[in-house]
Design an enzyme around this catalytic site. Structure first.
Site, short mmCIF file in Angstrom:
data_model
loop_
_atom_site.label_atom_id
_atom_site.label_comp_id
_atom_site.label_asym_id
_atom_site.label_seq_id
_atom_site.Cartn_x
_atom_site.Cartn_y
_atom_site.Cartn_z
N PRO A 77 0.84 -1.20 0.00
CA PRO A 77 0.00 0.00 0.00
C PRO A 77 0.87 1.25 0.00
CG PRO A 77 0.10 -0.96 2.21
CD PRO A 77 0.82 -1.90 1.30
N THR A 78 0.65 2.14 -0.97
CA THR A 78 1.31 3.44 -0.93
C THR A 78 0.21 4.49 -1.12
OG1 THR A 78 1.83 3.22 -3.29
CG2 THR A 78 3.59 2.71 -1.74
N SER A 106 -4.10 1.50 -0.19
CA SER A 106 -3.91 2.27 1.04
C SER A 106 -5.22 2.88 1.51
CB SER A 106 -2.89 3.38 0.78
OG SER A 106 -2.87 4.30 1.86
N LEU A 128 -5.31 -0.83 6.36
CA LEU A 128 -6.17 -0.09 7.27
C LEU A 128 -5.37 0.68 8.32
CD1 LEU A 128 -9.15 0.35 8.28
CD2 LEU A 128 -8.77 -1.61 9.79
N TYR A 129 -5.69 1.98 8.43
CA TYR A 129 -5.30 2.76 9.61
C TYR A 129 -6.51 2.82 10.51
CZ TYR A 129 -0.98 4.55 7.48
OH TYR A 129 0.26 4.66 6.93
N THR A 155 -2.00 -1.76 9.58
CA THR A 155 -0.71 -1.11 9.88
C THR A 155 -0.62 -0.87 11.38
OG1 THR A 155 -0.57 -0.10 7.70
CG2 THR A 155 0.72 0.91 9.45
N ARG A 164 9.41 12.95 9.25
CA ARG A 164 9.94 12.96 7.89
C ARG A 164 10.29 14.41 7.55
NH1 ARG A 164 4.77 9.28 6.00
NH2 ARG A 164 5.04 7.71 7.64
N LYS A 230 0.80 -5.68 9.73
CA LYS A 230 1.89 -5.08 8.96
C LYS A 230 2.71 -4.14 9.84
CE LYS A 230 2.57 -2.08 4.90
NZ LYS A 230 3.06 -0.84 5.52
N HIS A 254 7.81 0.23 7.49
CA HIS A 254 7.03 1.32 6.88
C HIS A 254 7.91 2.09 5.88
CE1 HIS A 254 3.12 3.54 7.84
NE2 HIS A 254 3.62 4.21 6.82
N ASP A 285 8.26 -6.37 3.33
CA ASP A 285 8.38 -5.25 2.41
C ASP A 285 9.55 -4.37 2.85
OD1 ASP A 285 7.57 -3.22 4.28
OD2 ASP A 285 5.50 -3.30 3.64
N VAL A 288 13.03 -3.83 -1.62
CA VAL A 288 13.08 -4.81 -2.72
C VAL A 288 13.13 -4.07 -4.07
CG1 VAL A 288 11.83 -6.67 -3.90
CG2 VAL A 288 11.84 -6.56 -1.39
#
Length: 367
Positions: A77-78, A106, A128-129, A155, A164, A230, A254, A285, A288
């Site tokens: 999911p992005t 996402s 899902l959040y 997540t 970030r 996740k 993440h 993930d 990769v």
């Protein structure tokens, strides 16, 4: 310029995208040590290929949660893919379906679960959040279920958004012509412009920081769908995920966007696999970019991998065609790695096919 590998799409995306958008997709948390390490760690795992095996026929197919797919390479999911390309998640869904693999949509997509379902057949998972308002969550899960999504990827590493710094510098916000489509009808679809990262402020307002293992039990009361957890990177949490009834685990940091200085996922993988003891599938993930990376993950016990940034970068560069190419290149490289390692099917890929830095020196068996 002819594209010959997945990583080449990043430079094209950087050229094409507004700085705020490229930085949002590309950056990691704080010093970005884990961001670099997610890639670098793969280069410290070496192959032990077996030779003189008849590799005239190679089978890359596998089964994930009972669904047969063409290869153990799926789409992670992005968020907000329409920032990369006008077709956004529609293009990604069509590319995944054409490649015979799974797409994870996402929560923070710029296309809704219903819109993505309308692109045609395909096996899709929903990330899902968990929001503070559980009615919102229950509604969203039901909508995903109705739209034919086959699993929930919950997540669990984001009680708060990681720091970030590129997003803070850029005052990141969703372009005004886009919304978080799944939340549009609930008046939760817009990010406000702030003097920080607009997404960090949005997450702080909406995402439930009190999320705990008991909430997985709650989720199971509102949906029949299997739940993938996740964001697990330790043996302790693997055991708790099994106790909570998870259907699978995605070893994820993440995309190195949450807590910096956690290990690369490929380095955390074996700890999780050993703790899982085969009781549930473990996926990976993070970092990769090559078929060789996929093989290494499978040799260390993963049932499959998910790719994130390669999807948004190729989407930015060439839309659906780009995403199709990324999936094809990774599949071709993976198949070649299998052949050159002497493996004809996924079950033939074993721990003995790779060498990690922590492996003891091997003593040749006496003949």
């Amino acid at each position: 310029m002819e594209i010959t590998n997945v990583s080449e799409y990043e430079a094209i995306a950087k050229e094409k995208l507004p700085k705020m958008v490229y930085d949002y997709y590309a950056s990691g948390a704080e010093d970005q040590w884990t961001l670099k390490e997610n890639r670098n760690a793969f280069s410290r795992i070496l192959f032990r290929p077996r030779i003189l095996v008849d590799v005239s026929k190679i089978d890359t197919t596998t089964t994930v949660l009972g669904f047969k797919i063409s290869m153990p390479i799926m789409i992670a999911p992005t968020a907000m893919q329409k920032m990369a390309h006008p077709d956004g998640e529609f293009a990604t869904a069509r590319a995944a379906s054409a490649a015979g693999t799974i797409m994870t949509l996402s929560s923070w997509a710029t296309s809704s679960v219903e819109e993505v379902a309308s692109t045609g057949p395909g096996i899709r998972f929903f990330q899902l959040y968990v929001y503070k308002d559980r009615n919102v969550v229950a509604q969203l899960v039901r909508r995903a279920e109705r739209a034919g999504f086959k699993a929930i990827a919950l997540t669990v590493d984001t009680p708060r958004l990681g720091r970030r710094e590129a997003d803070i510098k850029n005052r990141f916000t969703l372009p005004s012509y886009l919304t978080l489509k799944n939340f549009e009808g609930l008046d939760l679809g817009k990010l406000d412009k702030t003097d920080d990262s607009g997404l960090a402020s949005y997450a702080a307002g909406q995402v439930d920081r009190s999320l705990s293992w008991k909430d997985i039990k709650w989720l199971q009361t509102i949906t029949q769908l299997p739940i993938l957890v996740k964001g697990v990177i330790t043996a302790e949490d693997t055991r708790l995920a099994i106790q909570a009834g998870a259907a699978g685990i995605i070893v994820s940091n993440h995309g190195a966007r949450q807590l910096d200085y956690v290990p690369a996922t490929i380095m955390a993988l074996e700890e999780v696999v050993k703790a899982a003891q085969g009781r549930l599938p473990v996926f990976l993930d993070g970092g990769v970019r090559r078929g060789t990376d996929v093989f290494k993950a499978l040799a260390l016990g993963a049932s499959g991998v998910f790719i994130g940034r390669p999807v948004v970068f190729s989407l930015a560069a060439e839309g659906e065609t780009g995403v199709r190419k990324v999936l094809q290149m990774l599949r071709d490289e993976f198949e070649l790695t299998m052949a050159l390692s002497g493996c004809r099917s996924l079950k033939e890929i074993t721990r003995n096919h790779v060498l990690t830095e922590s492996d003891p020196p091997r003593v040749a068996p006496r003949l």
